[in-house]
Motif scaffolding. Sequence first.
Motif, PDB file in Angstrom:
ATOM      1  N   GLN A  18      35.815   0.977 -27.608  1.00 57.61           N
ATOM      2  CA  GLN A  18      36.812   1.905 -28.128  1.00 57.61           C
ATOM      3  C   GLN A  18      37.831   2.234 -27.046  1.00 57.61           C
ATOM      4  OE1 GLN A  18      35.300   5.720 -29.427  1.00 57.61           O
ATOM      5  NE2 GLN A  18      36.769   5.696 -31.111  1.00 57.61           N
TER       6      GLN A  18
ATOM      7  N   ASP B 299      38.297   1.523 -33.610  1.00 62.24           N
ATOM      8  CA  ASP B 299      37.130   1.963 -34.379  1.00 62.24           C
ATOM      9  C   ASP B 299      35.991   0.956 -34.236  1.00 62.24           C
ATOM     10  OD1 ASP B 299      35.334   3.030 -36.217  1.00 62.24           O
ATOM     11  OD2 ASP B 299      36.507   2.432 -37.967  1.00 62.24           O
TER      12      ASP B 299
ATOM     13  N   GLU C 281      41.711  -4.706 -37.585  1.00 56.61           N
ATOM     14  CA  GLU C 281      42.581  -4.029 -36.618  1.00 56.61           C
ATOM     15  C   GLU C 281      43.688  -4.929 -36.096  1.00 56.61           C
ATOM     16  OE1 GLU C 281      40.903  -1.660 -33.547  1.00 56.61           O
ATOM     17  OE2 GLU C 281      39.537  -0.641 -34.929  1.00 56.61           O
TER      18      GLU C 281
END
Length: 117
Positions: A51, A11, A104
């Motif tokens: 991404q 993301d 993440e």
Amino acid sequence: MKLVFVLDCADPEGLADFWAGALGYRRGPFHPPYAHLVDPQAERPEILLQQVPEPKVTKNRMHVDLRVDDMDAEIERVTALGARIVRGPFVDEGWPTTVMADPEGNEFCLIVNPGNS
């Protein structure tokens, strides 16, 4: 030659908010698959958040060290942005260090110069 760091992530838009806040960078618009971050003073390398479809599964082979003056204040600041502590604080060859992870799971270190502590 210009040095630009690229960080793979799921993301980029969400992670751009974290890294812009953590580094004091300015974020540009998301142009799939990239979110672009720049230092407002144009002194530090640009960062592209790319991404990718696959998740992070192992330890980073390269990571960012953020040299800070106050470990406790920086831990509080980056955890408020969404980071988590992976390990530490501990002393690594005289350097107070805390291994952190972004939202993440990408590792980075907070490090205090022993001359500043």
